[in-house]
Design an enzyme around this catalytic site. Structure first.
Site, PDB file in Angstrom:
ATOM      1  N   PRO A  36       0.832  -1.193   0.000  1.00 45.83           N
ATOM      2  CG  PRO A  36      -0.173  -1.249   2.058  1.00 45.83           C
ATOM      3  CD  PRO A  36       1.010  -1.727   1.347  1.00 45.83           C
ATOM      4  CD  GLU A  37       2.212   3.318  -4.460  1.00 44.62           C
ATOM      5  OE1 GLU A  37       2.378   4.515  -4.744  1.00 44.62           O
ATOM      6  OE2 GLU A  37       2.234   2.416  -5.306  1.00 44.62           O
ATOM      7  NE  ARG A  54      10.339  -1.234  -5.395  1.00 46.09           N
ATOM      8  CZ  ARG A  54       9.507  -0.654  -4.521  1.00 46.09           C
ATOM      9  NH1 ARG A  54       9.956   0.223  -3.661  1.00 46.09           N
ATOM     10  NH2 ARG A  54       8.237  -0.965  -4.506  1.00 46.09           N
ATOM     11  CE  LYS A  71       4.731   4.946   0.511  1.00 44.30           C
ATOM     12  NZ  LYS A  71       5.813   4.277  -0.229  1.00 44.30           N
TER      13      LYS A  71
END
Length: 278
Positions: free
Chosen positions: A2-3, A268, A60
């Site tokens: 989740p961001e 990434r 976050k």
DNA sequence: CCGCTGGCCTGCGAGC
DNA sequence: TGCTCGCAGGCCAGCG
């Protein structure tokens, strides 16, 4: 996983717990196979009988506040999730770590498949605020209005000059809340090549980027977050954010239909359109 | 202070 | 069908 936007959506759902007194709280059997939780059950049991006062988001992270000094710092990691229910059975909770039951019968389960999530107890709020990962958080990407001038000032700091913009966007000390999906989406919306270094960006591009970050993150919150892999709302529902992604895991650009390129930066994956983003 | 590397974990789908 | 491999919304500790 989740961001910022997903964390914000979960936070909103968790507000249902505010004012609830804890009847029972414990680490699960399952949590005990992980070193980081082993033998920590008594520390969590301290919160039995306490009332949940606030659940706040910092980037976050969540911070859980109670009617006592001690606080819990909580991060979802890649696969962390809170499930809320009034029933004992929570189907989705295949890897439960922490179990909370309130006096009025609400059950909250922290589920985390890969165990990258965090649950840490601090003595008080100021200790958390001095904890480097929290202390160093930059601009909240969800702030309204988004502080564009501050963003540009920070972006212009020497240390970022020679770094590729895609990597810089993941730095939580610049903007807190951007993750790998919205990194690609923000760069696509602002038509910036992810491989450009910060010093190669014009002022115009930096302004566009600021706007794109804010728009992308706000839109994601309104959609209930993106359910790409395991992310679900505490109700078990999927978010709808993935429906409007323009580049992330896409084959063709939503804008010009060119083939989307997939590259790896700092380990990434970045998706971008070589035609639109330059 | 910085940047880089490896580490933490499980599950899933692709390809053989 | 079954195996291995690579990959996955993130962060941190330890090193130079």
């Amino acid at each position: 996983m989740p961001e910022g936007p997903e964390v914000e959506c979960v936070k909103k759902a968790l507000q249902k717990l505010i004012g609830e007194k804890i009847k029972n709280i414990e680490l699960t059997e399952h949590s005990q196979k992980y070193k980081k939780y082993k033998g920590k059950n008594n520390q969590f049991k301290y919160f039995k009988g306490k009332t949940i006062k606030k659940i706040v988001r910092y980037g976050k992270y969540f911070v859980w506040e109670f009617d006592t000094d001690k606080v819990i710092l909580n991060h979802l990691g890649m696969t962390g999730m809170w499930y809320l229910s009034n029933k004992i059975e929570i189907k989705n909770a295949t890897h439960p770590k922490l179990f909370i039951k309130t006096m009025s019968g609400i059950i909250a389960v922290f589920n985390d498949i890969r165990n990258f999530g965090q649950l840490r107890i601090f003595n008080n709020l100021s200790e958390i605020k001095e904890y480097p990962p929290i202390k160093n958080l930059g601009i909240d990407g969800l702030a309204l209005p988004f502080p564009t001038e501050l963003f540009i000032r920070k972006l212009n700091e020497k240390k970022y000059a020679n770094k590729q913009i895609a990597n810089v966007l993941l730095e939580q000390k610049l903007v807190a809340g951007i993750g790998n999906i919205y990194k690609s989406e923000s760069l696509h919306l602002s038509k910036i090549d992810p491989r450009k270094t910060v010093k190669e960006l014009s002022l115009e591009e930096k302004k566009r980027l600021a706007k794109a970050i804010s728009q992308t993150l706000q839109k994601a919150v309104k959609s209930g977050g993106s359910s790409i892999n395991t992310y679900r709302m505490p109700s078990g529902e999927e978010g709808r954010g993935q429906l409007w992604h323009q580049v992330y895991r896409k084959q063709y650009c939503a804008n010009c239909n060119s083939k989307i390129k997939k590259i790896v930066q700092n380990k990434r994956t970045t998706y971008f359109c070589p035609k639109c983003q330059n």
